[in-house]
Each structure stands twice: as structure tokens, then as C-alpha cells.
Design a protein around this motif. Structure first.
Motif, mmCIF file in Angstrom:
data_model
loop_
_atom_site.group_PDB
_atom_site.id
_atom_site.type_symbol
_atom_site.label_atom_id
_atom_site.label_comp_id
_atom_site.label_asym_id
_atom_site.label_seq_id
_atom_site.Cartn_x
_atom_site.Cartn_y
_atom_site.Cartn_z
ATOM 1 N N VAL A 25 0.837 -1.200 0.000
ATOM 2 C CA VAL A 25 0.000 0.000 0.000
ATOM 3 C C VAL A 25 0.874 1.253 0.000
ATOM 4 O O VAL A 25 0.597 2.232 -0.716
ATOM 5 C CB VAL A 25 -0.955 -0.008 1.207
ATOM 6 N N ALA A 26 1.941 1.251 0.788
ATOM 7 C CA ALA A 26 2.828 2.417 0.864
ATOM 8 C C ALA A 26 3.483 2.709 -0.483
ATOM 9 O O ALA A 26 3.586 3.871 -0.896
ATOM 10 C CB ALA A 26 3.895 2.190 1.934
ATOM 11 N N ILE A 27 3.921 1.670 -1.178
ATOM 12 C CA ILE A 27 4.550 1.872 -2.491
ATOM 13 C C ILE A 27 3.516 2.337 -3.510
ATOM 14 O O ILE A 27 3.791 3.200 -4.355
ATOM 15 C CB ILE A 27 5.245 0.582 -2.954
ATOM 16 N N GLY A 28 2.315 1.798 -3.430
ATOM 17 C CA GLY A 28 1.273 2.213 -4.362
ATOM 18 C C GLY A 28 0.883 3.673 -4.199
ATOM 19 O O GLY A 28 0.487 4.328 -5.169
ATOM 20 N N ARG A 29 1.022 4.215 -2.981
ATOM 21 C CA ARG A 29 0.648 5.607 -2.706
ATOM 22 C C ARG A 29 1.832 6.570 -2.811
ATOM 23 O O ARG A 29 1.680 7.773 -2.588
ATOM 24 C CB ARG A 29 0.059 5.698 -1.306
ATOM 25 N N MET A 30 2.995 6.061 -3.144
ATOM 26 C CA MET A 30 4.213 6.865 -3.120
ATOM 27 C C MET A 30 4.159 8.018 -4.131
ATOM 28 O O MET A 30 3.839 7.819 -5.302
ATOM 29 C CB MET A 30 5.412 5.964 -3.424
ATOM 30 N N ASP A 31 4.483 9.220 -3.661
ATOM 31 C CA ASP A 31 4.590 10.402 -4.518
ATOM 32 C C ASP A 31 6.037 10.537 -4.958
ATOM 33 O O ASP A 31 6.893 10.987 -4.196
ATOM 34 C CB ASP A 31 4.146 11.651 -3.751
ATOM 35 N N VAL A 32 6.314 10.149 -6.199
ATOM 36 C CA VAL A 32 7.706 10.116 -6.653
ATOM 37 C C VAL A 32 8.279 11.514 -6.859
ATOM 38 O O VAL A 32 9.492 11.664 -7.072
ATOM 39 C CB VAL A 32 7.844 9.299 -7.950
ATOM 40 N N HIS A 33 7.442 12.532 -6.778
ATOM 41 C CA HIS A 33 7.936 13.909 -6.903
ATOM 42 C C HIS A 33 8.242 14.523 -5.536
ATOM 43 O O HIS A 33 8.626 15.694 -5.458
ATOM 44 C CB HIS A 33 6.926 14.761 -7.673
ATOM 45 N N ASP A 34 8.052 13.748 -4.483
ATOM 46 C CA ASP A 34 8.400 14.149 -3.127
ATOM 47 C C ASP A 34 9.610 13.297 -2.715
ATOM 48 O O ASP A 34 9.468 12.119 -2.387
ATOM 49 C CB ASP A 34 7.207 13.902 -2.196
ATOM 50 N N ALA A 35 10.793 13.899 -2.750
ATOM 51 C CA ALA A 35 12.025 13.139 -2.537
ATOM 52 C C ALA A 35 12.071 12.500 -1.153
ATOM 53 O O ALA A 35 12.494 11.339 -1.000
ATOM 54 C CB ALA A 35 13.235 14.050 -2.741
ATOM 55 N N GLU A 36 11.621 13.237 -0.138
ATOM 56 C CA GLU A 36 11.667 12.704 1.225
ATOM 57 C C GLU A 36 10.716 11.522 1.376
ATOM 58 O O GLU A 36 11.066 10.497 1.977
ATOM 59 C CB GLU A 36 11.304 13.803 2.220
ATOM 60 N N GLU A 37 9.515 11.650 0.834
ATOM 61 C CA GLU A 37 8.554 10.557 0.921
ATOM 62 C C GLU A 37 9.045 9.342 0.145
ATOM 63 O O GLU A 37 8.939 8.205 0.629
ATOM 64 C CB GLU A 37 7.200 10.997 0.376
ATOM 65 N N THR A 38 9.581 9.568 -1.039
ATOM 66 C CA THR A 38 10.078 8.455 -1.846
ATOM 67 C C THR A 38 11.184 7.709 -1.122
ATOM 68 O O THR A 38 11.206 6.472 -1.087
ATOM 69 C CB THR A 38 10.585 8.958 -3.207
ATOM 70 N N ALA A 39 12.108 8.437 -0.526
ATOM 71 C CA ALA A 39 13.202 7.795 0.203
ATOM 72 C C ALA A 39 12.662 6.969 1.370
ATOM 73 O O ALA A 39 13.133 5.847 1.621
ATOM 74 C CB ALA A 39 14.183 8.854 0.706
ATOM 75 N N ALA A 40 11.683 7.502 2.087
ATOM 76 C CA ALA A 40 11.121 6.789 3.227
ATOM 77 C C ALA A 40 10.374 5.532 2.781
ATOM 78 O O ALA A 40 10.494 4.468 3.414
ATOM 79 C CB ALA A 40 10.181 7.711 4.003
ATOM 80 N N HIS A 112 5.540 2.569 -10.813
ATOM 81 C CA HIS A 112 4.419 1.667 -11.063
ATOM 82 C C HIS A 112 4.920 0.264 -11.386
ATOM 83 O O HIS A 112 4.317 -0.733 -10.952
ATOM 84 C CB HIS A 112 3.560 2.199 -12.214
ATOM 85 N N ALA A 113 6.031 0.179 -12.118
ATOM 86 C CA ALA A 113 6.613 -1.131 -12.408
ATOM 87 C C ALA A 113 7.054 -1.817 -11.113
ATOM 88 O O ALA A 113 6.871 -3.029 -10.935
ATOM 89 C CB ALA A 113 7.794 -0.983 -13.360
ATOM 90 N N LEU A 114 7.625 -1.051 -10.198
ATOM 91 C CA LEU A 114 8.009 -1.590 -8.899
ATOM 92 C C LEU A 114 6.779 -2.084 -8.144
ATOM 93 O O LEU A 114 6.795 -3.181 -7.560
ATOM 94 C CB LEU A 114 8.735 -0.518 -8.087
ATOM 95 N N TYR A 115 5.729 -1.299 -8.147
ATOM 96 C CA TYR A 115 4.490 -1.672 -7.454
ATOM 97 C C TYR A 115 3.922 -2.982 -7.993
ATOM 98 O O TYR A 115 3.543 -3.876 -7.214
ATOM 99 C CB TYR A 115 3.476 -0.544 -7.615
ATOM 100 N N LEU A 116 3.883 -3.131 -9.300
ATOM 101 C CA LEU A 116 3.341 -4.354 -9.899
ATOM 102 C C LEU A 116 4.214 -5.564 -9.574
ATOM 103 O O LEU A 116 3.701 -6.655 -9.281
ATOM 104 C CB LEU A 116 3.205 -4.182 -11.410
ATOM 105 N N ALA A 117 5.527 -5.373 -9.627
ATOM 106 C CA ALA A 117 6.430 -6.480 -9.302
ATOM 107 C C ALA A 117 6.298 -6.881 -7.840
ATOM 108 O O ALA A 117 6.324 -8.079 -7.501
ATOM 109 C CB ALA A 117 7.873 -6.085 -9.622
ATOM 110 N N LEU A 118 6.142 -5.894 -6.970
ATOM 111 C CA LEU A 118 5.967 -6.184 -5.549
ATOM 112 C C LEU A 118 4.650 -6.908 -5.306
ATOM 113 O O LEU A 118 4.587 -7.858 -4.505
ATOM 114 C CB LEU A 118 6.025 -4.889 -4.745
#
Length: 218
Positions: A25-40, A112-118
Motif C-alpha cells: 500500500v505504501a509503495i502504491g501511494r508513493m509520490d515520486v515527486h516528493d524526494a523525502e517521501e520516496t526515500a522513506a 508503477h513497475a516496482l508496485y506491480l512487481a511487488l
């Protein structure tokens, strides 16, 4: 009525299922334009990958040899699954790096590719854990009594470094039923030094709702 047999898979699989679902769920909601959120979020993913790798090693070291010692070939299916899971873990680590390395226009597609693989990895693992709980438990229960199974389980737990054990309990304790949780925490109280158990109790308190904490203390 016969008493239920000891199931060494039950509690750790509840922890892993919860951690997998939460991370997906966390990866699916990840905002890739927010560097801090993406890193977390990617750090959470890597924690899951490490937990899965460690879990495979524990089963390969303690559980599969126990099965093979008295029921040769009975762990072959899940042992073969483990090889595929290790390849999938490596691919997921690479997919996470691809998100980090992608230029902004391509970052959403990489995520999205990461999310699908996960999602595929987790689906495979949910089925794999069900096979272990059904077939591997049947082999263990046919070959060992519960005293022997508890000894194998205790050897496995004793091999886990304290930091890893704490991380496991963070996911395990909140996701057990109230009765299971009380039994586990009670067993820890009897087996751990007082100071160490105090640390565990603090961790448990931080990750339980008020209602669940009240039930545990009661």
C-alpha cells in the motif's frame, strides 16, 4: 477434542503478511515527486526485502533440514520456491534502484513497475506460506512431537540478532489475536531478562491500540 499442535509458522507468517500488505500500500501511494517521501517508502521496501531474505535463511537452516531428516523430499516444493523468491528479491531491489535513478519524466512509470512487481511477489508469497502451513506442518507434525518442534523453534529464535528480533516483534505482536498476543508476551516475560523484557513491553505498547493494550494488561 484433541489439542491443536504447535505451529511454528503461524506467528511469523502473520507478521510477514501484515508487513507485506502495509508495504505494498505504501509503495502504491508513493509520490515520486516528493524526494523525502520516496526515500522513506523505498526504505520501508528494503526493510521488507531484508526481512524476507532473513526468513528464507531461517527456514533453510532450521525447518527444511528438520523435515528432510525424517521425511526426505517433503520440503522440496517450498525449497524450490525459496530459490525463486531470492531471484525476485534481487529483482525488486533493482526495481527500487531504478526508481531512484530515473529522470523525473520516467520516475512514475518506474514506480508503477516496482508496485506491480511487488504485488506479484507478495501474491506468490501468500500462496507459498499457505503451502508451508498446510503441507510442511503436516510433515513436521507426523515426524515430531510438540516438545521437539518447540526445541527447533527455540533454536531458530535464539539465532536471531536482538535488533532483528525487535523489528520482527514490531510486526508480529500487533497482528496476533488477543489470546495469541497474551501467550507470546507471557512467554517472553518468563524467558527474557527483566530489563530486556521491559524494552519489549515498551515496543509492544507503542504499536498497540489502547483497547488492545488494555486487553493485554488484563
Amino acid at each position: 477434542m484433541t489439542s491443536p499442535r504447535f505451529d511454528m509458522y503461524a506467528f511469523i507468517h502473520k507478521a510477514l503478511r501484515a508487513m507485506m500488505a502495509d508495504t505494498l500500500v505504501a509503495i502504491g501511494r508513493m509520490d515520486v515527486h516528493d524526494a523525502e517521501e520516496t526515500a522513506a517508502r523505498l526504505a520501508r521496501l528494503r526493510a521488507l526485502l531484508a526481512a524476507c531474505e532473513s526468513h528464507l535463511a531461517h527456514e533453510d537452516t532450521f525447518i527444511h533440514p528438520a523435515i528432510e531428516a525424517r521425511a526426505p523430499g517433503a520440503s522440496a516444493v517450498t525449497a524450490d520456491d525459496h530459490a525463486h523468491h531470492r531471484a525476485a528479491l534481487a529483482a525488486l531491489a533493482q526495481a527500487a534502484r531504478a526508481v531512484e535513478d530515473a529522470a523525473p519524466p520516467a520516475r512514475a512509470a518506474a514506480a508503477h513497475a516496482l508496485y506491480l512487481a511487488l504485488a506479484q511477489f507478495i501474491a506468490d508469497n501468500y500462496l507459498h506460506m499457505q503451502v508451508e502451513e498446510r503441507d510442511n506442518n503436516a510433515a513436521l507434525h507426523a515426524a515430531y512431537d510438540d516438545t521437539e518442534l518447540l526445541a527447533i523453534h527455540d533454536q531458530l529464535v535464539a539465532s536471531i540478532p536482538p535488533q532483528e528480533l525487535a523489528a520482527t516483534l514490531r510486526w508480529m505482536v500487533p497482528n496476533l489475536s488477543a489470546g495469541e498476543r497474551a501467550g507470546l508476551v507471557g512467554a517472553l516475560a518468563l524467558s527474557m531478562p527483566k530489563d530486556a523484557f521491559g524494552g519489549v513491553l515498551t515496543l509492544v505498547r507503542q504499536n498497540l491500540s489502547g483497547r488492545d493494550w488494555f486487553k493485554l494488561m488484563t
